[in-house]
Design an enzyme around this catalytic site. Structure first.
Site, PDB file in Angstrom:
ATOM      1  N   MET A 148      58.583  65.517  30.183  1.00 29.79           N
ATOM      2  CA  MET A 148      57.803  64.316  29.945  1.00 29.79           C
ATOM      3  C   MET A 148      58.762  63.141  29.799  1.00 29.79           C
ATOM      4  SD  MET A 148      55.142  63.486  26.830  1.00 29.79           S
ATOM      5  CE  MET A 148      54.443  65.081  27.012  1.00 29.79           C
ATOM      6  N   PRO A 149      58.863  62.261  30.798  1.00 37.32           N
ATOM      7  CA  PRO A 149      59.758  61.115  30.711  1.00 37.32           C
ATOM      8  C   PRO A 149      59.326  60.132  29.623  1.00 37.32           C
ATOM      9  CG  PRO A 149      59.114  61.529  32.978  1.00 37.32           C
ATOM     10  CD  PRO A 149      58.249  62.367  32.114  1.00 37.32           C
ATOM     11  N   TRP A 150      60.317  59.666  28.901  1.00 31.57           N
ATOM     12  CA  TRP A 150      60.100  58.672  27.845  1.00 31.57           C
ATOM     13  C   TRP A 150      61.052  57.524  28.124  1.00 31.57           C
ATOM     14  CZ3 TRP A 150      63.014  56.683  23.671  1.00 31.57           C
ATOM     15  CH2 TRP A 150      62.289  56.019  22.686  1.00 31.57           C
TER      16      TRP A 150
END
Length: 64
Positions: free
Chosen positions: A1-3
């Protein structure tokens, strides 16, 4: 999950931030092959008086 964390000088309006979130989300999805719902973005507004650049305060470099 890119943040993704984005720090900006204060002063952008909600519409500008909305457009930025959309553009960054699209770029992350394209480059990483993830779905938009997986991308999280945090925008932090920073006062110029709290940002230093090259030994000077941003408020001195960019008054106004």
């Amino acid at each position: 999950m890119p943040w993704v964390q984005i720090k900006l000088f204060q002063g952008r309006d909600d519409q500008q931030k909305k457009e930025l979130v959309k553009a960054v989300t699209d770029a992350v999805c394209k480059s990483l092959g993830v779905e938009a719902k997986a991308v999280q973005i945090v925008i932090e507004d920073v006062p110029k008086a709290s940002w230093g650049m090259g030994g000077q305060m941003a408020s001195d470099l960019f008054p106004g």
